[in-house]
Design a protein around this motif. Structure first.
Motif, mmCIF file in Angstrom:
data_model
loop_
_atom_site.group_PDB
_atom_site.id
_atom_site.type_symbol
_atom_site.label_atom_id
_atom_site.label_comp_id
_atom_site.label_asym_id
_atom_site.label_seq_id
_atom_site.Cartn_x
_atom_site.Cartn_y
_atom_site.Cartn_z
ATOM 1 N N LEU A 21 -24.114 32.183 -15.925
ATOM 2 C CA LEU A 21 -22.974 31.664 -16.634
ATOM 3 C C LEU A 21 -21.351 32.050 -16.135
ATOM 4 N N SER A 22 -20.592 31.103 -16.385
ATOM 5 C CA SER A 22 -19.196 31.507 -16.087
ATOM 6 C C SER A 22 -18.561 32.255 -17.339
ATOM 7 N N GLY A 23 -17.788 33.190 -17.304
ATOM 8 C CA GLY A 23 -17.167 33.723 -18.577
ATOM 9 C C GLY A 23 -15.719 34.162 -18.312
ATOM 10 N N VAL A 24 -14.979 34.474 -19.278
ATOM 11 C CA VAL A 24 -13.496 35.009 -19.111
ATOM 12 C C VAL A 24 -13.502 36.016 -20.174
ATOM 13 N N SER A 25 -12.536 37.097 -19.804
ATOM 14 C CA SER A 25 -12.191 38.237 -20.612
ATOM 15 C C SER A 25 -10.832 38.418 -20.457
ATOM 16 N N ALA A 26 -10.242 38.654 -21.711
ATOM 17 C CA ALA A 26 -8.852 38.708 -21.965
ATOM 18 C C ALA A 26 -8.455 39.912 -22.402
ATOM 19 N N ILE A 27 -7.264 40.742 -21.653
ATOM 20 C CA ILE A 27 -6.707 41.859 -22.150
ATOM 21 C C ILE A 27 -5.638 41.360 -22.593
ATOM 22 N N VAL A 28 -5.197 41.413 -23.896
ATOM 23 C CA VAL A 28 -4.012 40.878 -24.578
ATOM 24 C C VAL A 28 -3.121 42.057 -24.934
ATOM 25 N N LEU A 29 -2.123 41.993 -24.571
ATOM 26 C CA LEU A 29 -0.886 43.120 -24.696
ATOM 27 C C LEU A 29 0.307 42.570 -25.840
ATOM 28 N N ASP A 30 0.612 43.388 -26.527
ATOM 29 C CA ASP A 30 1.678 43.075 -27.562
ATOM 30 C C ASP A 30 3.072 43.644 -26.654
ATOM 31 N N ASP A 31 4.071 43.281 -27.386
ATOM 32 C CA ASP A 31 5.429 44.061 -26.797
ATOM 33 C C ASP A 31 5.640 45.428 -26.818
ATOM 34 N N ASP A 32 4.768 45.960 -27.722
ATOM 35 C CA ASP A 32 4.530 47.516 -27.782
ATOM 36 C C ASP A 32 3.782 48.131 -26.631
ATOM 37 N N GLY A 33 2.974 47.186 -25.922
ATOM 38 C CA GLY A 33 2.066 47.864 -25.065
ATOM 39 C C GLY A 33 0.590 48.085 -25.548
ATOM 40 N N ARG A 34 0.504 47.394 -26.945
ATOM 41 C CA ARG A 34 -1.030 47.696 -27.607
ATOM 42 C C ARG A 34 -1.809 46.632 -26.949
ATOM 43 N N VAL A 35 -2.981 47.130 -26.942
ATOM 44 C CA VAL A 35 -4.254 46.226 -26.650
ATOM 45 C C VAL A 35 -4.981 45.481 -27.758
ATOM 46 N N LEU A 36 -5.054 44.123 -27.965
ATOM 47 C CA LEU A 36 -5.802 43.408 -28.652
ATOM 48 C C LEU A 36 -7.470 43.675 -28.393
ATOM 49 N N LEU A 37 -7.895 44.080 -29.639
ATOM 50 C CA LEU A 37 -9.656 44.361 -29.342
ATOM 51 C C LEU A 37 -10.178 43.682 -30.574
ATOM 52 N N THR A 38 -11.544 43.009 -30.497
ATOM 53 C CA THR A 38 -12.173 42.875 -31.547
ATOM 54 C C THR A 38 -13.471 43.532 -31.891
ATOM 55 N N ARG A 39 -14.109 43.840 -33.074
ATOM 56 C CA ARG A 39 -15.322 44.618 -33.274
ATOM 57 C C ARG A 39 -16.264 43.371 -33.487
ATOM 58 N N ARG A 40 -17.162 43.268 -32.334
ATOM 59 C CA ARG A 40 -18.213 42.522 -32.415
ATOM 60 C C ARG A 40 -19.291 42.403 -33.447
ATOM 61 N N ALA A 41 -19.658 41.375 -34.101
ATOM 62 C CA ALA A 41 -20.696 41.191 -34.917
ATOM 63 C C ALA A 41 -22.007 41.469 -34.670
ATOM 64 N N ASP A 42 -22.431 41.303 -33.037
ATOM 65 C CA ASP A 42 -23.713 41.385 -32.581
ATOM 66 C C ASP A 42 -24.086 42.888 -32.336
ATOM 67 N N ASN A 43 -22.919 43.717 -32.257
ATOM 68 C CA ASN A 43 -23.322 45.172 -31.695
ATOM 69 C C ASN A 43 -22.287 46.057 -32.429
ATOM 70 N N GLY A 44 -21.568 45.604 -33.134
ATOM 71 C CA GLY A 44 -20.574 46.554 -33.858
ATOM 72 C C GLY A 44 -19.601 47.304 -33.003
ATOM 73 N N LYS A 45 -19.516 47.014 -31.938
ATOM 74 C CA LYS A 45 -18.692 47.859 -30.877
ATOM 75 C C LYS A 45 -17.262 47.062 -30.540
ATOM 76 N N TRP A 46 -16.242 47.541 -30.593
ATOM 77 C CA TRP A 46 -14.868 46.901 -30.092
ATOM 78 C C TRP A 46 -15.135 46.536 -28.486
ATOM 79 N N ALA A 47 -14.333 45.537 -28.276
ATOM 80 C CA ALA A 47 -14.325 44.760 -27.014
ATOM 81 C C ALA A 47 -13.112 43.982 -27.006
ATOM 82 N N VAL A 48 -12.747 43.600 -25.578
ATOM 83 C CA VAL A 48 -11.785 42.822 -25.236
ATOM 84 C C VAL A 48 -12.271 41.360 -25.734
#
Length: 158
Positions: A21-48
Protein backbone atom coordinates in the motif's frame (compact mmCIF):
# COMPACT_ATOMS: atom_id res chain seq x y z
CA UNK A 1 -7.13 2.21 12.65
CA UNK A 2 -10.20 2.34 10.43
CA UNK A 3 -9.70 0.28 7.31
CA UNK A 4 -10.39 2.27 4.12
CA UNK A 5 -13.24 0.83 2.04
CA UNK A 6 -10.96 -0.06 -0.87
CA UNK A 7 -8.63 -2.01 1.45
CA UNK A 8 -11.59 -3.83 3.04
CA UNK A 9 -12.73 -4.80 -0.47
CA UNK A 10 -9.24 -6.11 -1.30
CA UNK A 11 -9.18 -8.09 1.95
CA UNK A 12 -12.30 -10.02 0.83
CA UNK A 13 -10.09 -11.45 -1.94
CA UNK A 14 -6.70 -11.84 -0.23
CA UNK A 15 -7.67 -12.39 3.41
CA UNK A 16 -4.79 -11.57 5.75
CA UNK A 17 -2.12 -12.02 3.04
CA UNK A 18 0.36 -9.16 2.60
CA UNK A 19 -0.84 -6.04 0.81
CA UNK A 20 1.49 -3.45 -0.73
CA UNK A 21 0.00 0.00 0.00
CA UNK A 22 0.95 3.65 -0.41
CA UNK A 23 1.05 5.82 2.67
CA UNK A 24 2.03 9.27 3.86
CA UNK A 25 3.60 10.58 7.05
CA UNK A 26 3.41 14.18 8.22
CA UNK A 27 5.90 15.92 10.48
CA UNK A 28 3.90 19.00 11.44
CA UNK A 29 5.72 21.92 13.09
CA UNK A 30 4.19 24.92 14.82
CA UNK A 31 5.66 28.44 14.92
CA UNK A 32 7.67 27.48 18.05
CA UNK A 33 9.28 24.50 16.27
CA UNK A 34 7.27 21.93 18.23
CA UNK A 35 6.23 18.65 16.58
CA UNK A 36 2.64 17.44 16.46
CA UNK A 37 2.28 13.82 17.59
CA UNK A 38 -0.64 11.47 18.15
CA UNK A 39 -0.81 8.64 20.67
CA UNK A 40 -2.14 5.69 18.69
CA UNK A 41 -5.08 3.65 19.96
CA UNK A 42 -3.74 0.38 18.51
CA UNK A 43 -0.40 0.31 20.37
CA UNK A 44 -0.39 3.26 22.81
CA UNK A 45 2.75 4.74 21.25
CA UNK A 46 3.25 8.32 20.13
CA UNK A 47 3.71 8.77 16.40
CA UNK A 48 3.71 11.29 13.59
CA UNK A 49 0.44 11.57 11.69
CA UNK A 50 0.23 8.94 8.97
CA UNK A 51 -2.31 7.31 6.73
CA UNK A 52 -3.13 5.41 3.57
CA UNK A 53 -3.63 7.17 0.26
CA UNK A 54 -7.03 6.77 -1.34
CA UNK A 55 -6.93 5.42 -4.91
CA UNK A 56 -5.68 8.17 -7.22
CA UNK A 57 -4.96 10.61 -4.36
CA UNK A 58 -1.83 12.75 -4.54
CA UNK A 59 0.54 12.17 -1.57
CA UNK A 60 0.69 15.86 -0.54
CA UNK A 61 -3.11 16.12 -0.56
CA UNK A 62 -3.32 12.92 1.51
CA UNK A 63 -0.91 14.33 4.11
CA UNK A 64 -2.94 17.54 4.46
CA UNK A 65 -6.15 15.49 4.73
CA UNK A 66 -4.76 13.04 7.29
CA UNK A 67 -3.47 15.84 9.55
CA UNK A 68 -6.84 17.61 9.50
CA UNK A 69 -8.85 14.39 10.04
CA UNK A 70 -6.70 12.99 12.84
CA UNK A 71 -5.78 16.16 14.73
CA UNK A 72 -7.99 19.09 13.72
CA UNK A 73 -4.86 21.01 12.71
CA UNK A 74 -4.68 22.69 9.31
CA UNK A 75 -1.23 22.52 7.74
CA UNK A 76 0.63 23.25 4.54
CA UNK A 77 3.40 21.26 2.91
CA UNK A 78 6.91 22.72 3.25
CA UNK A 79 8.92 19.96 1.61
CA UNK A 80 9.28 16.27 0.90
CA UNK A 81 11.65 14.72 3.46
CA UNK A 82 11.86 11.03 2.67
CA UNK A 83 10.56 8.11 0.65
CA UNK A 84 10.80 4.82 2.54
CA UNK A 85 9.61 1.25 2.39
CA UNK A 86 8.41 0.00 5.77
CA UNK A 87 9.00 -3.43 7.18
CA UNK A 88 5.92 -5.67 6.90
CA UNK A 89 3.40 -4.83 9.63
CA UNK A 90 1.06 -7.40 11.15
CA UNK A 91 -2.03 -5.77 12.65
CA UNK A 92 -3.90 -7.16 15.68
CA UNK A 93 -6.58 -8.65 13.39
CA UNK A 94 -3.90 -10.61 11.47
CA UNK A 95 -3.81 -8.41 8.37
CA UNK A 96 -0.32 -7.92 6.93
CA UNK A 97 0.70 -4.81 5.00
CA UNK A 98 3.85 -3.13 3.80
CA UNK A 99 3.97 0.51 2.78
CA UNK A 100 5.71 2.82 0.40
CA UNK A 101 5.76 5.86 2.70
CA UNK A 102 6.10 9.42 1.40
CA UNK A 103 6.98 11.78 4.24
CA UNK A 104 6.54 15.56 4.39
CA UNK A 105 7.50 18.38 6.74
CA UNK A 106 4.49 20.62 7.18
CA UNK A 107 3.72 23.93 8.91
CA UNK A 108 0.62 24.33 11.05
CA UNK A 109 -1.55 27.15 9.71
CA UNK A 110 -4.64 26.92 11.91
CA UNK A 111 -7.09 24.72 13.70
CA UNK A 112 -6.74 23.37 17.20
CA UNK A 113 -4.93 20.17 18.18
CA UNK A 114 -7.49 17.59 19.30
CA UNK A 115 -8.28 13.93 18.79
CA UNK A 116 -10.24 13.80 15.56
CA UNK A 117 -10.95 10.09 15.15
CA UNK A 118 -10.85 6.72 16.89
CA UNK A 119 -7.31 5.96 15.66
CA UNK A 120 -5.78 8.10 18.41
CA UNK A 121 -6.04 8.55 22.16
CA UNK A 122 -4.23 11.88 22.46
CA UNK A 123 -2.79 14.66 20.33
CA UNK A 124 -0.04 16.98 21.62
CA UNK A 125 2.83 19.26 20.64
CA UNK A 126 6.38 18.36 21.70
CA UNK A 127 9.67 20.20 21.53
CA UNK A 128 12.12 18.12 19.42
CA UNK A 129 14.42 17.70 22.45
CA UNK A 130 11.50 16.60 24.69
CA UNK A 131 9.88 13.83 22.67
CA UNK A 132 7.90 11.20 24.62
CA UNK A 133 9.65 8.00 25.63
CA UNK A 134 6.90 5.85 24.11
CA UNK A 135 7.70 7.08 20.59
CA UNK A 136 7.18 4.59 17.75
CA UNK A 137 10.53 3.56 16.25
CA UNK A 138 9.42 4.40 12.70
CA UNK A 139 8.38 7.89 13.83
CA UNK A 140 11.76 8.42 15.48
CA UNK A 141 13.45 7.61 12.16
CA UNK A 142 11.12 9.90 10.21
CA UNK A 143 11.64 12.74 12.68
CA UNK A 144 15.41 12.34 12.44
CA UNK A 145 15.28 12.67 8.66
CA UNK A 146 12.80 15.56 8.70
CA UNK A 147 14.49 17.61 11.41
CA UNK A 148 17.98 17.22 9.90
CA UNK A 149 17.19 20.35 7.86
CA UNK A 150 18.35 18.87 4.57
CA UNK A 151 16.81 20.36 1.44
CA UNK A 152 16.93 17.11 -0.51
CA UNK A 153 14.67 14.19 0.32
CA UNK A 154 16.13 11.01 1.82
CA UNK A 155 15.76 7.73 -0.05
CA UNK A 156 17.71 4.48 -0.08
CA UNK A 157 20.14 4.13 -2.96
CA UNK A 158 20.31 0.76 -4.78
Amino acid sequence: MPIPDFVAALRTHVGHDPLWLSGVSAIVLDDDGRVLLTRRADNGKWAVVSGILEPGEEPAAAAVREVAEETGVHAEILRLTSVDVTEPITYPNGDVAQYLDVSFVMRATGGSARVGDDENLEVAWFAPDELPTLLAATSALLLGKALADRREAWFRYP
